[in-house]
Write an enzyme that holds these catalytic residues in place. Sequence first.
Site, short mmCIF file in Angstrom:
data_model
loop_
_atom_site.label_atom_id
_atom_site.label_comp_id
_atom_site.label_asym_id
_atom_site.label_seq_id
_atom_site.Cartn_x
_atom_site.Cartn_y
_atom_site.Cartn_z
N ARG A 1 0.85 -1.19 0.00
CA ARG A 1 0.00 0.00 0.00
C ARG A 1 0.88 1.25 0.00
NH1 ARG A 1 -4.40 -1.80 4.66
NH2 ARG A 1 -5.27 -3.60 3.54
N ASP B 1 2.17 5.02 -0.31
CA ASP B 1 1.56 6.27 0.12
C ASP B 1 1.39 7.24 -1.05
OD1 ASP B 1 1.46 5.51 2.78
OD2 ASP B 1 3.40 6.39 3.28
N TYR C 1 12.46 -2.02 -2.30
CA TYR C 1 12.23 -0.59 -2.49
C TYR C 1 13.53 0.11 -2.87
CZ TYR C 1 7.50 -0.62 -0.51
OH TYR C 1 6.15 -0.83 -0.29
N ARG D 1 11.05 5.62 4.30
CA ARG D 1 11.27 7.07 4.25
C ARG D 1 11.86 7.60 5.55
NH1 ARG D 1 5.57 9.15 2.73
NH2 ARG D 1 6.57 11.18 3.11
#
Length: 248
Positions: A50, A52, A113, A200
């Site tokens: 999911r 952002d 990622y 992040r």
Amino acid sequence: MPRYRIDVEYDGSPYSGWQRQAGQHSVQAAIEQAILRFCSQEVVLRGAGRTDAGVHATGQVAHFDLEKNWPAETVRDALNAHLTMAGEKVSILNAGRVTDDFDSRFSARRRHYLYRIINRRPPLALESGRAWHVAKRLDHEAMHMAAQRLIGTHDFTTFRSVQCQSKSPVKTLDRLEVMRSGELIEIRTDARSFLHNQVRSMVGTLKRVGEGAWNADDVTAALEAKDRAACGPVAPACGLYLVGVDYA
């Protein structure tokens, strides 16, 4: 009902994120609408991650069930046609039939990622919205050394959003590497799953190391604090990409 897996690429800039939200434009809703236009069937699309608002993807994976057994190439091409006509910034890279027990989220074994930093004085033109622009020179080697303090199984409360819905803050980080090529710094990380804002938050903390404000011991102290207040600033969404998902 035949189950299909799709591999998805998208520019997250115009979306509220992957997940469908009332009154918001999401990647999930855009693809569901394309499916509806293609075969007049309402489906619930399930994704591997999911992402952002503003986060991009080159390797998102999702699945859905259809009533009719369509050729995989037809599904891919039809969805792309409808997404293009709707002006969406989403592309279906591949589509294929999978077994009924395949679940894009729960069958996933590892997620990958990438975070991109453009480290230069001049502002971004072509890369605006695609990377984090950091003007001050960063020491990527120091960032990489500090990143190794986060590898392994830890309580990542410090790097967890207060909105995170995960039942436990304990995660196992398999990889966290910082590499430079000219003005581009790439941070690559792999794990079975991540907490909300974990990547992040880690990137923002490593930036502090790169600019000389922190060192590796400070990163360790932040991790061990298990306190969100000990975290560095959360890096902007525009530099983050979901680049792949592994399955058994």
